[in-house]
Design a protein around this motif. Structure first.
Motif, mmCIF file in Angstrom:
data_model
loop_
_atom_site.group_PDB
_atom_site.id
_atom_site.type_symbol
_atom_site.label_atom_id
_atom_site.label_comp_id
_atom_site.label_asym_id
_atom_site.label_seq_id
_atom_site.Cartn_x
_atom_site.Cartn_y
_atom_site.Cartn_z
ATOM 1 N N ASP A 179 0.873 -1.128 0.161
ATOM 2 C CA ASP A 179 0.083 -0.153 0.005
ATOM 3 C C ASP A 179 0.970 1.028 -0.134
ATOM 4 O OD1 ASP A 179 -1.630 1.952 0.555
ATOM 5 O OD2 ASP A 179 -2.561 1.284 2.150
ATOM 6 N N PHE A 180 0.902 1.989 -1.204
ATOM 7 C CA PHE A 180 1.844 2.975 -1.266
ATOM 8 C C PHE A 180 1.851 4.141 -0.138
ATOM 9 C CE2 PHE A 180 3.260 7.104 -3.141
ATOM 10 C CZ PHE A 180 4.488 6.887 -3.309
ATOM 11 N N ARG A 188 6.611 5.119 8.395
ATOM 12 C CA ARG A 188 7.111 3.614 8.299
ATOM 13 C C ARG A 188 8.110 3.402 9.208
ATOM 14 N NH1 ARG A 188 9.831 0.275 3.244
ATOM 15 N NH2 ARG A 188 8.629 -1.484 3.956
ATOM 16 N N ALA A 189 8.847 4.359 9.442
ATOM 17 C CA ALA A 189 10.153 4.301 10.401
ATOM 18 C C ALA A 189 9.337 4.094 11.829
ATOM 19 C CB ALA A 189 10.846 5.256 10.518
ATOM 20 N N ALA A 370 12.349 8.201 0.632
ATOM 21 C CA ALA A 370 11.222 7.787 -0.218
ATOM 22 C C ALA A 370 10.539 6.612 0.493
ATOM 23 C CB ALA A 370 11.609 7.208 -1.404
ATOM 24 N N GLY A 371 10.770 6.226 1.617
ATOM 25 C CA GLY A 371 10.418 5.009 2.539
ATOM 26 C C GLY A 371 11.209 3.668 2.348
ATOM 27 N N GLY A 372 12.005 3.901 1.303
ATOM 28 C CA GLY A 372 12.882 2.586 1.123
ATOM 29 C C GLY A 372 13.568 2.064 2.443
#
Length: 659
Positions: A179-180, A188-189, A370-372
């Motif tokens: 889910d983008f 996310r972190a 970028a959330g990577g």
């Protein structure tokens, strides 16, 4: 004990033992002693004393690990054997030498092989007899080391003076969110460190279920711990009871963010808010001296600087705050191209732009703009299957737990606290050392040649139709690629797990065999498909037997290493077998490989272990294969890009041979 028995009652004996040895003696034994007469206690006193001595030694931790206020559940995992696992077996000398001779056959001439046979026989009937018995005698002792190789392995990792980046610390890339909307960096972190705190609490509270019959002793070492640089020999320090916070690096700044308080945990929403505060405070790059660069340099140099820092009470507290953090969270800026897998891997393995955003003495979760996301590991005290498990449980923290899995604890909400900026007093005094570390680091990572194979043609689902194991086919493709580029067979190290044994870690699978060499040479010659299929299946079968033997404690290298190390420690003459060039070349790993295939892992990378070799971390998924290749630009005979292209060609050609 005897003097207490002479003058006191049975209950006095129990009180004495509780006061002096309560952590060692089981509670049911106290009950039984309390029922005994004084005469019987006197009669069994010797046995009780022997029991106490053995339990003390059985609980003796590694001298390379310092425990600071570690809860009983964690001590039990590390110092006892709660799953009643067997010790790593010591193979017979004859079996190991037989396997060794088979492993060198693809690399030597007939004459050289005959010489190897003679030296192996001389060793088996000569010096090897005494060395083998020494190994058996030491392994029969209670307590650390818990296997014949453990002490040598710990000393190897802790005595290495080379920097952790490139040489020691591998990385896992973690798959992007499906889910983008959940991919943004800070949210996310926040979710990951929240899950990591729950994972740590699960272990601390003694609720970690058995890992399918595999040893779990390493799990407590993955949080609230740090590898401390010391002159010539590092050690791990564990602060499990103090691990209530994460260390956050952002734009060169260092922060401490508390997550846990009296069994309560800050919510994901509030962690996210506090991480945003950190990002705002760190908008301007840190302008001072980046002490963290010392964690990326030669270990004695860092040990010297750290010893000087610790002379200041404030700095001592800052270092303890960092060391005791649950984990390090690195918030990096957005990459130039988020879809570039090589750039993403490099940022975890050998970062350049974000080099001051790391603390290499600890496990680090890295999340870019970028959330990577990925994790870089301190490898001295853990291996891939350990890391994969906590990643899986954290990623599945909010879904129903699988059968037999204890879910991560749901914890009451703690009130968030203001992030604490951490700075070192008098850091300017170390500007020259930090500058030198920066130069050396930049030179080392600049020499790394990195390439990523993102192979989408097929994966393990297709390979299984060939009547071959996917791992064997991957190994054959690497060897075929190397042979195509170099016209010789490479010595191959493949990591195999030995965790079904007490304190088991890894054993070498020497994947280059006579069978694989026969296939590779026929493959390079373009032999008929019918012949290639048979040779490939035969090579895969041999590989499977080798892998099974290694997992069962019947490898080659751990046994020979222990014999060789014990020979040196005893001051005995070095047997001719160990000094022979063919012996040394057989473990000069031109291909150092490891299969990291596990859920949620998207990339797996590490450095090549010799200047003229390749490091190959790979993942075999259902319909694709990922390969991260490293080598060194300073070596004229290697090229990661050419190796990547050759592996891709080999895989495609292997598929054509079975069609």
């Amino acid at each position: 004990l005897s003097s207490v028995v002479v003058s006191c009652s049975a209950q006095s004996v129990v009180c004495f033992l509780r006061k002096t040895h309560e952590e060692i003696i089981p509670s049911n034994l106290f009950v039984e002693i309390g029922k005994m007469s004084l005469l019987k206690i006197a009669l069994v006193g010797g046995a009780v004393y022997a029991f106490i001595r053995s339990r003390k030694k059985a609980r003796m931790p590694s001298p390379h690990v310092k425990l600071v206020e570690v809860p009983p559940a964690l001590r039990s995992m590390m110092e006892e054997n709660p799953d009643d696992l067997p010790r790593l077996p010591i193979p017979t000398l004859e079996d190991t030498l037989t396997r060794y001779l088979a492993s060198v056959k693809p690399h030597v001439s007939t004459e050289e092989y005959a010489l190897q046979e003679k030296m192996a026989e001389d060793f088996k009937t000569g010096a090897g007899v005494e060395l083998q018995q020494q190994l058996i005698d030491k392994d029969s002792q209670v307590g650390y080391p818990y296997s014949f190789i453990e002490q040598h392995w710990d000393e190897m990792y802790n005595s290495l003076r080379c920097p952790a980046p490139v040489n020691i610390s591998p990385c896992f890339g973690i798959a992007d969110e499906k889910d983008f909307a959940r991919q943004a960096q800070v949210p996310r972190a926040a979710r990951f460190v929240h899950g990591f705190a729950r994972w740590a609490s699960k272990i601390t509270e003694g609720n970690l279920e058995s890992d399918k019959g595999m040893c779990s002793y390493a799990y407590p070492k993955h949080f609230g711990s740090a590898k401390i640089p010391k002159k010539d020999m590092d050690h791990l320090v564990m602060y499990s009871s103090e691990a209530r916070h994460v260390i956050v690096l952002c734009n060169g700044h260092i922060f401490s963010l508390q997550l846990l308080e009296e069994g309560k945990l800050v919510s994901v929403t509030n962690i996210e808010a506090k991480l945003n505060e950190i990002v705002q405070q760190a908008q301007t790059p840190f302008s001072g001296v980046h002490i963290q660069m010392m964690t990326a340099t030669e270990r004695n140099a860092w040990a010297s600087v750290r010893d000087s820092l610790e002379q200041d009470a404030h700095n001592l507290q800052v270092l303890r705050q960092i060391d005791s953090g649950l984990i390090v969270l690195c918030l990096d800026p957005k990459p130039r191209d988020p879809s570039d897998l090589t750039e993403r891997t490099a940022n975890m393995l050998v970062p350049t732009l974000n080099k001051a955003n790391r603390w290499w003495d600890k496990q680090m979760v890295i999340v870019d703009g970028a959330g990577g996301m990925g994790i870089t590991f301190e490898h001295s005290y853990g291996d891939g299957t350990n890391w994969g498990r906590f990643i899986r449980e954290i990623m599945e923290a909010d879904t129903p737990a699988a059968e037999g899995v204890v879910p991560l604890p749901v914890m009451e909400e703690a009130q968030p606290k203001t992030p604490q900026a951490l700075t070192f007093a008098g850091a300017e005094a170390f500007k020259a050392q930090v500058s030198a570390a920066d130069v050396e680091y930049s030179k080392a990572v600049g020499d790394v040649d990195l390439a990523v194979v993102d192979f989408k043609d097929f994966g393990k689902n297709e390979i299984k139709k060939w009547n071959c194991s996917p791992d064997a086919v991957a190994q054959l493709s690497f060897q075929a690629a190397y042979f195509h580029l170099n016209k010789r067979m490479p010595p191959v190290y493949e990591a195999g797990a030995t965790r079904k044994f007490l304190h088991g870690r890894t054993e070498t699978i020497r994947s280059c065999t006579e069978a694989s060499a026969t296939f590779v040479k026929a493959f390079e010659e373009g032999q008929p498909k019918e012949k290639l299929v048979g040779l490939m299946q035969a090579a895969a079968k041999v590989h499977g037997s080798m892998a099974k033997a290694a997992a069962g404690g019947c490898g080659i290298d751990r046994h020979l290493t222990a014999l060789e190390k014990n020979c040196v420690k005893a001051g005995l003459p070095t047997p001719e077998l160990f000094t022979n060039p063919a012996f040394q070349e057989s473990r000069n790993w031109a291909l150092s490989t490891s299969n990291g295939s596990q859920p949620y892992i998207s990339l797996f990378g590490f450095g090549a272990v010799i200047p003229e070799g390749y490091g190959i971390g790979y993942l075999i998924n259902g319909n694709d294969i990922s390969v991260v290749i490293t080598s060194y630009k300073s070596c004229s005979s290697t090229s990661s890009q050419k190796m990547a292209e050759a592996i891709t060609t080999s895989l495609r050609s292997m598929k054509k041979s079975v069609e």
